[in-house]
Design a protein around this motif. Structure first.
Motif, mmCIF file in Angstrom:
data_model
loop_
_atom_site.group_PDB
_atom_site.id
_atom_site.type_symbol
_atom_site.label_atom_id
_atom_site.label_comp_id
_atom_site.label_asym_id
_atom_site.label_seq_id
_atom_site.Cartn_x
_atom_site.Cartn_y
_atom_site.Cartn_z
ATOM 1 N N GLN A 175 -65.724 75.394 39.699
ATOM 2 C CA GLN A 175 -65.504 75.761 37.396
ATOM 3 C C GLN A 175 -64.505 76.428 37.201
ATOM 4 O O GLN A 175 -64.528 77.044 36.246
ATOM 5 N N GLU A 176 -62.868 76.225 38.039
ATOM 6 C CA GLU A 176 -62.133 77.047 37.764
ATOM 7 C C GLU A 176 -61.569 75.794 36.336
ATOM 8 O O GLU A 176 -61.820 75.374 35.709
ATOM 9 N N LEU A 177 -60.794 76.897 35.602
ATOM 10 C CA LEU A 177 -60.268 76.319 34.407
ATOM 11 C C LEU A 177 -58.343 76.456 34.803
ATOM 12 O O LEU A 177 -58.229 76.994 34.419
ATOM 13 N N PRO A 178 -57.625 75.572 34.690
ATOM 14 C CA PRO A 178 -58.318 73.777 34.931
ATOM 15 C C PRO A 178 -59.679 73.288 35.786
ATOM 16 O O PRO A 178 -58.751 74.137 36.993
ATOM 17 N N ARG A 220 -60.371 72.658 39.065
ATOM 18 C CA ARG A 220 -58.887 72.174 40.262
ATOM 19 C C ARG A 220 -59.990 70.695 41.159
ATOM 20 O O ARG A 220 -60.811 70.863 40.766
ATOM 21 N N ILE A 226 -72.489 80.289 40.365
ATOM 22 C CA ILE A 226 -71.861 80.864 39.031
ATOM 23 C C ILE A 226 -72.184 79.183 38.871
ATOM 24 O O ILE A 226 -72.361 79.080 37.711
ATOM 25 N N GLN A 230 -56.304 80.795 32.215
ATOM 26 C CA GLN A 230 -57.666 80.849 31.861
ATOM 27 C C GLN A 230 -58.727 80.924 33.013
ATOM 28 O O GLN A 230 -59.593 80.959 32.878
ATOM 29 N N THR A 231 -58.140 81.901 33.916
ATOM 30 C CA THR A 231 -59.719 82.993 35.008
ATOM 31 C C THR A 231 -59.501 83.089 33.583
ATOM 32 O O THR A 231 -60.846 83.604 34.230
ATOM 33 N N ASN A 265 -64.622 81.259 30.597
ATOM 34 C CA ASN A 265 -63.599 81.211 31.278
ATOM 35 C C ASN A 265 -63.335 81.318 32.554
ATOM 36 O O ASN A 265 -64.714 80.467 33.048
ATOM 37 N N GLY A 266 -62.489 80.528 33.707
ATOM 38 C CA GLY A 266 -62.705 80.077 34.685
ATOM 39 C C GLY A 266 -63.343 80.822 36.151
ATOM 40 O O GLY A 266 -63.444 80.535 36.696
ATOM 41 N N GLY A 267 -62.953 82.021 35.313
ATOM 42 C CA GLY A 267 -63.111 83.234 36.676
ATOM 43 C C GLY A 267 -64.729 83.945 36.385
ATOM 44 O O GLY A 267 -65.315 83.863 37.576
ATOM 45 N N LYS A 268 -65.276 83.683 35.351
ATOM 46 C CA LYS A 268 -66.744 84.345 35.641
ATOM 47 C C LYS A 268 -67.062 86.097 36.264
ATOM 48 O O LYS A 268 -67.868 86.357 36.489
ATOM 49 N N TYR A 277 -50.168 84.340 40.246
ATOM 50 C CA TYR A 277 -51.325 83.554 39.436
ATOM 51 C C TYR A 277 -52.338 84.584 40.749
ATOM 52 O O TYR A 277 -53.142 84.228 40.452
#
Lengths: 511, 312
Positions: free
Chosen positions: A294-297, A299, A421, B63-64, B102-105, B251
């Motif tokens: 679910q990551e952005l961008p 993986r 998630i 983006q996380t 977002n990518g981390g939720k 990161y």
């Protein structure tokens, strides 16, 4: 006005004085008398080699020889010329230096446990052992990498010490401090023969294994080894020929360990995208669900999809330890778990939050297997284990946890089950969701396996370890990143896998 | 434990300053004073957000966490004990969260942050030929009043440690009501307790206690009073430098041990309603223009202040 200035100055000085920082960077303990010396330890069954006598070292010179007497004189001179810095180093290393090398391993794991971030074009670059400086630096010391590094370190140390014990009680050369009254032992007298030096076996083995696992740290690790070897001399426990013989064993056992590591399948674990996609497609075919990052961008590949194929230590076939399938998405059991997770997320208490954080051991830390090594450290010292017993404890602990990790990863990519998630709309977590499928929980399997081995080694503490393992398992559910069945089934899986290792331990001759 | 020693010292410091300044000082950082027996209440609301931050010295997005928003509402009270000695008390309520998507939720957090108590003492207040010079000293103490988790960055409410601040303020105001103000502050920061027994800070730490670096800050302000001192406009630079600490690793999440440097510029307007005695409003905006291990935060706030005499 003057009064105020003076007062302020005094107060400032007080504040500065009181802000002296005193935070522990290693486990401080005093030298202690070993609970046992295990004179027959050389007959125990090693892991990598067939027996303790397989590695040979030169017959030592007699203690009455002029060579040996000269060694004693050299030793006395070195002790007389000892600097304050050297004295501190001797105190630091103690006579159970495996604890220190384990701490060094944990530190390197924490230093390298950094997930590569995306490039500016949204792609990701993988750490590359042929270009370790990166970026990203090699390795990414994630939990599967970490436990593998710890397992090879501990197994090599254990085998090296079995060999050392064999020769110690064959040659029976007593320590310098017992030969010459003017030599004062830095540590409590432990009457174990000094040829070959067990400390030197540990120093060289640890250096070789850790350098292979963390190539960028070669220099740092070499400095640690040099300091450790020097301290063996300065402690009055070894003369140079004791140390040289220990180094021979360390070199030999490291070669065996690294040979196994080179061909255990780890180098294929981070599968390419095509392989990863086909693994996901199989799961989708089989069960109708699939985990998606679910990551952005996003993986493109999960963490080490083929870690489940890595050679295990004490389990023949990983599928023998594969758990039952998880509940189907949308089934009543699944829906009940959605309710449980939402309930925890909506009602975070100080207790659930602190449990989620205490066991999180996430990115940038020493990982869950590291946490269990940290726990083991304290009990090893509390139970006054000698180096051989210490190495044995770590070897079985880390073999069981590596087998547990392999079994867990097999289940993760076989079942390819989504994370909360992914399937619960709008779900938020208080812990970071990792880049691999949900079922079963790595924390649960690692922790249950670790706890079982420690329960076997320290039976009086068994209940405590098992409570902690269950807490580590549920911590992931509190964190919102695992289903409750990931945790409960994972705990059973860890116990199951650990029993293979415990069975080996029960038959190694040390009981 | 050392932390206790620190608390004792802090308490001692507050008491001694209070007693020894031969009782002869609107926020702990400006040059405004209330007269004895006068009090002021302030309600401040501000909104901040960032979508980039400095990882060490590298400015990046992530983006996380995407865009992180932070809303704060702070009631504060100032009381004039003497004409030259004011005491301040305030505590903010803060809410943080990432915007979608977002990518981390990660879940955001909310709650009361740190209680601040500060004493401001004006030790110089003098008319010169062409203007007026004043200087003030502030000693402040703040500490978390809820068990918020500081080790949950970037959502954590604060750094979770007690802080002592020693500030010196010097202001010169011309007869045409332009003013220049400078302030320098030393910030002593204690430890914050994480909820884990191990962390990495350029090496292993086997403790839940994290050392929050001490810091120095400096502020330079130019402003002017308009309309018979009913409108105050000012522009400010604020800089902060941590005196120790580690960098955010690549990161990886920030943590309270980080070495935080901030360069920030801002604008403020304050208006006092003449017909309604004691009522004022304030509006401000500031943004971080450079930094290290800190978000590129943009903050906009409004506040309302009210002065009154609590004794005749």
């Amino acid at each position: 006005m003057k009064n105020i200035l003076l007062l302020s100055a005094v107060l400032l000085a007080l504040m500065l004085f009181s802000c002296e920082k005193d935070l522990p960077t290693y486990y401080e303990f005093q030298g202690y008398e070993f609970a046992s010396t295990d004179p027959n330890g050389g007959d125990w069954t090693p892991i990598l080699i067939n027996s303790g006598d397989e590695i040979s070292i030169p017959t030592p010179t007699s203690i009455t020889s002029s060579e040996y007497q000269q060694e004693l004189e050299d030793l006395k001179l070195a002790i007389r010329q000892m600097t304050t810095e050297e004295e501190e180093a001797v105190t630091y290393w103690t006579q159970n230096p495996i604890v220190r090398w384990n701490e060094i391993a944990l530190e390197l794991i924490a230093k390298y446990n950094l997930i590569p971030g995306p490039n500016s074009d949204g792609t990701y670059t993988l750490p590359n052992p042929t270009n370790p400086s990166g970026p990203p630096a090699f390795p990414f010391a994630h939990p599967p990498y970490a436990i593998r590094a710890l397992a090879y370190l501990s197994v090599a140390q254990f085998d090296g010490l079995i060999s050392a014990w064999h020769h110690k009680y064959t040659f029976n050369r007593s320590a310098p401090f017992t030969q010459d009254e003017t030599i004062v032992a830095a540590y409590l007298d432990n009457i174990i023969p000094s040829y070959p030096s067990d400390g030197a076996v540990i120093a060289r083995t640890s250096r070789e294994i850790l350098t292979a696992m963390f190539p960028m740290e070669a220099e740092y690790i070499a400095e640690k080894e040099a300091e450790h070897l020097r301290c063996l001399l300065l402690s009055g426990a070894n003369v140079q020929s004791d140390i040289d013989a220990g180094v021979i064993i360390g070199d030999a056992i490291s070669i065996s360990a690294l040979e196994r590591a080179a061909s255990d399948g780890m180098k294929n674990a981070q599968a390419p995208k095509a392989v990863s996609d086909s693994i996901a497609a199989s799961a989708l075919d089989r069960y109708g669900w699939v985990w998606i990052n679910q990551e952005l961008p996003q993986r493109p590949v999960g963490l080490t999809p083929l870690y489940g194929k890595v050679k295990m230590w004490n389990v023949e076939n990983v599928e023998d330890t594969r758990p039952i399938p998880p509940p189907a998405i949308g089934s009543p059991e699944y829906n009940e778990d959605v309710r449980i997770l939402k309930d925890y997320a909506d009602n975070v208490t100080e207790e659930t939050r602190s449990i989620a954080n205490f066991w999180q051991d996430g990115l940038g830390t020493y990982t869950p297997p590291g946490h269990w090594n940290d726990i083991a450290n304290k009990y090893i010292v509390q139970y006054k284990m000698n180096p051989l017993r210490t190495a044995r404890t770590y070897a079985y602990l880390n073999m069981a946890m590596m087998d547990a990790g392999i079994s867990c990863w097999d289940a993760k990519y076989y079942y390819h089950y989504p994370r909360p998630i992914q399937t619960i709309e709008g779900f938020k977590t208080i812990a970071g969701t990792p880049n691999f499928p949900s079922y079963t929980s790595g924390h649960s399997v690692f922790s249950a396996a670790g706890a079982e081995v420690l329960a076997y080694i320290f039976p009086d503490e068994a209940a405590t370890f098992r409570v902690w393992a269950k807490e580590a398992a549920i911590s992931r559910v509190y964190g919102g990143i695992h289903w409750s069945f990931d945790a409960t089934v994972g705990t059973q899986q860890g116990i199951d896998v650990a029993n293979y290792t415990i069975n080996a331990a029960q038959n190694d001759g040390a009981n | 434990m050392r932390k206790k020693i620190f608390f004792l010292n802090a308490l001692l410091a507050a008491l001694l300053v209070f007693v020894n300044m031969k009782l002869k000082a609107q926020t702990p950082s400006d040059a405004l004073m209330m007269e004895s027996k006068q009090a002021c209440v302030l309600l401040d609301y501000n909104f901040s957000s960032f979508n980039q931050y400095w990882e060490g010295e590298l400015k990046r997005e992530n983006q996380t966490i995407a865009t992180v928003q932070r809303k704060s509402i702070m009631p504060m009270m100032a009381v004039g004990i003497l004409d030259d000695l004011n005491v301040f008390v305030g505590v903010p309520y803060i809410k943080t969260a990432s915007t979608e998507t977002n990518g981390g939720k990660f879940a955001g957090v909310s709650g009361f942050q740190d209680l601040t108590v500060a004493l401001k003492y004006r030790w110089l207040d003098k008319d010169l030929n062409k203007g007026h010079i004043s200087s003030l000293a502030t000693i402040g103490f703040s500490t978390p009043i809820t068990n918020y988790l500081s080790d949950y960055m970037p959502y954590s409410l604060g750094f979770g440690a007690p802080e002592l601040s020693y500030r010196l303020i010097l202001q010169y105001e011309t007869n045409s009501h332009w003013y220049l103000r400078g302030a320098g502050t030393y910030l002593w920061r204690g430890y914050t307790e994480a909820e884990r027994s191990y962390y990495y800070n350029n090496g292993s730490y086997y403790t839940a206690w994290m050392d929050v670096p001490n810091a120095m800050s400096a502020e330079a302000v130019i402003g002017k009073w308009l309309f018979d001192k009913s409108l105050q406009l000012e522009m400010a630079y604020f800089g902060l430098r941590s005196l120790s600490g580690d960098d955010i690793r690549p990161y990886n999440a920030a943590q309270p041990t980080n070495k935080v440097n901030i360069d920030r510029i801002g604008f403020l307007a304050r208006y006092y309603f003449k017909p309604i005695e004691g009522l004022g409003v304030v509006a401000y905006h500031n943004q971080v223009i450079n930094g290290r291990n800190t978000p590129e935060m943009k903050t906009t706030g409004i506040g309302i202040t009210y002065f009154f005499n609590f004794l005749k």
